[in-house]
Design a protein around this motif. Sequence first.
Motif, PDB file in Angstrom:
ATOM      1  N   THR A 270     -17.799  38.324  12.725  1.00 23.40           N
ATOM      2  CA  THR A 270     -17.840  37.607  11.451  1.00 23.40           C
ATOM      3  C   THR A 270     -19.103  36.751  11.373  1.00 23.40           C
TER       4      THR A 270
ATOM      5  N   TRP B  50     -14.231  31.704   6.370  1.00 25.89           N
ATOM      6  CA  TRP B  50     -14.001  33.126   6.186  1.00 25.89           C
ATOM      7  C   TRP B  50     -13.001  33.634   7.227  1.00 25.89           C
TER       8      TRP B  50
ATOM      9  N   ARG C 167     -16.813  41.026   5.795  1.00 27.47           N
ATOM     10  CA  ARG C 167     -17.429  40.381   4.623  1.00 27.47           C
ATOM     11  C   ARG C 167     -17.995  41.475   3.712  1.00 27.47           C
TER      12      ARG C 167
ATOM     13  N   HIS D 195     -18.937  27.573   4.784  1.00 22.71           N
ATOM     14  CA  HIS D 195     -17.718  28.020   4.124  1.00 22.71           C
ATOM     15  C   HIS D 195     -16.811  28.757   5.085  1.00 22.71           C
TER      16      HIS D 195
ATOM     17  N   ASP E 127     -16.320  35.219  -1.837  1.00 24.46           N
ATOM     18  CA  ASP E 127     -15.139  35.282  -2.703  1.00 24.46           C
ATOM     19  C   ASP E 127     -15.225  34.309  -3.875  1.00 24.46           C
TER      20      ASP E 127
ATOM     21  N   TYR F 148     -22.244  37.091   8.765  1.00 25.64           N
ATOM     22  CA  TYR F 148     -22.722  35.958   7.978  1.00 25.64           C
ATOM     23  C   TYR F 148     -24.257  35.900   7.993  1.00 25.64           C
TER      24      TYR F 148
ATOM     25  N   GLY G  53      -9.331  31.928  10.581  1.00 27.72           N
ATOM     26  CA  GLY G  53     -10.709  32.109  10.137  1.00 27.72           C
ATOM     27  C   GLY G  53     -11.645  31.118  10.783  1.00 27.72           C
TER      28      GLY G  53
ATOM     29  N   PRO H 237     -20.082  31.521  -1.193  1.00 28.96           N
ATOM     30  CA  PRO H 237     -19.105  32.322  -0.452  1.00 28.96           C
ATOM     31  C   PRO H 237     -18.826  33.639  -1.192  1.00 28.96           C
TER      32      PRO H 237
END
Lengths: 458, 600
Positions: B307, B186, B192, B184, B147, B311, B72, B145
């Motif tokens: 990614t 990922w 996402r 953060h 999650d 974001y 990640g 984040p």
Amino acid sequence: MRPRLLVTGAATRIDGPLLFMRRTLNVGLNHAVSVQGGDGKIRLGRIAALDDEFLTIELLEASAGLALADTVVSFYLEPLHFGLSPGILGRVFDGVGRVLDGGPPVAIHHNFRIDGLPLNPVARARPHDFIETGISAVDLMNSLVRGQKLPIFSGGGLPHDRLAVQIANHARLRGAESRDFAIVFAGIGVPHASADYFRRSFEASGVLERAALFLNLASDSSTQRLLTPRFALTAAEYLAFVEGKHVLVILTDMTNYCEALREVSGAKGDVPGRKGFPGYLYSDLATLYERAGCVHGLPGTLTQLSILTMPSDDIGHPIPDLTGYITEGQIVLSRELDRAGIYPPIGVLPSLSRLMKDGIGRGSTHADHPSLSSQLYAAYARAIQARVLASVVGEEGLLDIDRKYLAFGTSFEQDLVQQTAARTLEDSMAIGWGLLRGLPISELARLTDAQIAQYIET
Amino acid sequence: MSVARISWISGPVLRARAQGPFRLREAVRVGERGLLGEVIRMQGDDIVAQVYEDTTGLRPGVEVRGSGALLGVMLGPALLGRIFDGLLRPLAGTATHYVEPGMRTEASLEFSFRPRMRPGEHAKGGAVLGEVVNAAGIQQLCLIPPDAEGEVTTILAAGRYGDDAPLCSLRTADGASRAVAMRHFWPVREPRPIAEWLPSDEPLITGQRVLDSIFPVALGGKAAIPGGFGTGKTMLLEALAKSCSADVIVYVGCGERGNEMAGVLDEFPRLADPRSGRPLMERTVIIANTSNMPVAAREASIYSAITVAEYFRDQGLHVALLADSTSRWAEALREVSVRFGELPSEGGYPPYLSSRIAEFYERAAKVRTLAGSTGSVTVLASISPPSGDFSEPVTSHTKRQVRSFWALDVKRAQARFYPAIHPLQSYSEDALDLAAWWGKVYADLAPDADVPANEWSEEWTKLRRRFLTLLDEQARLERMARIIGKDALPARQQLILFCAELVNEGFLRQSAFSATDRYCGPQRQARMMRSITRFIAAAEAALAKGISCEAIAAMQIVRRLERMGEDIAEDDAQAFADLSLSMESEFSDLVALTGAKREA
């Protein structure tokens, strides 16, 4: 480089270029070895795979003559390195960096790994210094800049060697006679006559003392060809980035390099890709071609001019195809022009220089250079179209304007592409403007009104 | 963390005996230098990992350390305006000129932070925690984040903090406490989460006429740019990066040239964003994995890039992801697959190539974010088909995923006709959805006297179709001319050939070197399209009145139409009006003159 550890009799199997032996030493992946058989010959190799018990050595030279029992393997405990100093200039080496000219060994000031490391894109400076080669089809239409990698796509029997020598002899920054340049020449699987031609030409023009020659002749080991460009480029990087020279590297013939790669990968049992070449041909070629450029804060530059012969003149063949995807353009030689007796037979349409835009125009060459070259391209493309049409329906079937283009195309090839002596960029531009005067103004959409008033309507 | 020891190694692939649990796709560190790798297969106690860096010197017995997390990247305010490698490690600020293998962790950077949440508030994943301002003065949002979820127990007051410093603490549903920082982690291979997909009815304006007006791409759309070498893929992508209407550009150079990256790095800080006037670099993130950098990282770089794009999308921004080139990514997939001895399928590519391509393009979308705002990721990706053959696997699989297909043509590129997009091989499925948006552009212009008011919103659709039909006819007639000769064509058909050439030269061609032509806004595009259409109509009328094709081709106005892009500035409506007037008068002169000659 000096071997540090010797092992005898540990070999268990030889399979093509691969030598398997028991792992009695704690050595690492990719470290260099030299293998000496009962015949006394020393062959370079590298460690290709390791497990708990065995290690696999990939021999970079012919394995014929080796035996299991009396084979001595010397380990270097580091990857292959090349010992360098300014003394390499004026010398001739074989394909793996051993002195070939009978002279004394070269003093070693630096030891460089022959694989090199990828240059950090952040450290790269944008190449932008226009190099005048004296060849109109290059200077005016496909300008070369320092730090560029521009290959010559050629074919058997075409005068690529002559062109390369001409570029090497004439290439200079405009107005400057630079003394800090050097030539690194790598002959990869070339015939003796070709290698000799380069050596004699450099001698005649007095640049031999500024050149380092690496020769792997057609009769030499084919697997060694994988190393020749790497030794040459390591030397070139040293000259450019340590000694601060402007280095022009000539690699010829890259097709032989790729053939050797196919041979070795086949022997290793790699899954073959297009035309039997391994799937990693692109990445492998990139590790060579990408070793060109300029670096922020360093005075030297490395320019690559590699020559490759297109198998059956096919530009879609994997070798020219993948090369074209990596290099910053290409100069394509045309058999048709060659047959018509035009030298240099540069096929202007398929040729391209990607870095041209950074090296020409206001402040570098001439403010009107970009428009002129663009207009010449547009007109010549239209001329070739008209020529195709004329070859089918005959000139009578053409419109008036197409006939004008037809005439333009012929004089473009005979007056601009063809040349006997070197031309300055100004001369080339003057010829270019002259050619455009043969076309109606309504056809010159890529020129501004001011350019038309200044160059066409005079 | 678990540890394993290498038992076999060859090239970038190693097998190791594990002394503890590993997970599939877990990131690992190998050896003293901490080379980054990823677990790609497990078998009993053995793990197989691919290493993203040069493995020279590794040997059996060397330690492989698990990280406990999937492969990640760290997402935070430090991304904008900088350049990273394929695994999102910064490339600037290294000690040597070369990319050395080994660990390069980034030092924490400081940003000023202003909270938007209060203790006691319930924070959902993706919600806005606060605002962050970077050194260039650009404001970004700091997100919880996706999650994470819980009640805010503490949150720092406004001030300057490191991007890894805990800003706030959440009490999660199970009573545990979770710290949230500006950045953060990922996993790159996992899309996402979003609230919902939104229909795309707005174009990404690229400033390129052939794209915007003929083959448009919607915000959240996906476009592929296939082309053989030398057809101008990279040049087009760079032009898009410079002028497209996205808020953030993520540019990933995947297996391409180092000098090109150097060019972007040299140029972008000096060029201004055509909309904000700020340096282009401030809205750009560059991910560079040049062709001589390790192959395995090339495969990961595409995922890192998308990614990062997601974001920024989650902050409610419109993001354009420019990928050059996806063929190199597919080849990296093939190279790694071959190393494992997987059975190759079409073209030597692994059988899962098609699904990987589908997964990647599926991450492009216009969405409602978890925080409730609208954001989008538009993917514009180049393809480098071997010998320019579009039937090869990567191009054909991609063709099924994208909605816009911008095929580059060798013939055009050889004539230095840029952008070398072939009008007959390219298409845009988004055109239908964007008709209303374009209709409004035309309606907002000073109304065209020739077009009835109730048809303004249809004007773009009509003009676009007219241009495409004309180009189609040109191809057909040129085939015919090759048999019977151009002079044997009837005058009407010769006029069609001439007009199609005018569309090509005057509208589709756009000079990247001319400061005026480099970017062409929607309104200027509309005006240019109208001017050419008006000329074609007048020419047809003139032909009907017995004026020859040669006479029309020799008109002064033709050259002015062909040079509109370079000669008429962006907002110069008056110049277009003048052009229209001189066109009318030249045509009426021509008609009068011919009439007079005939009478004489």
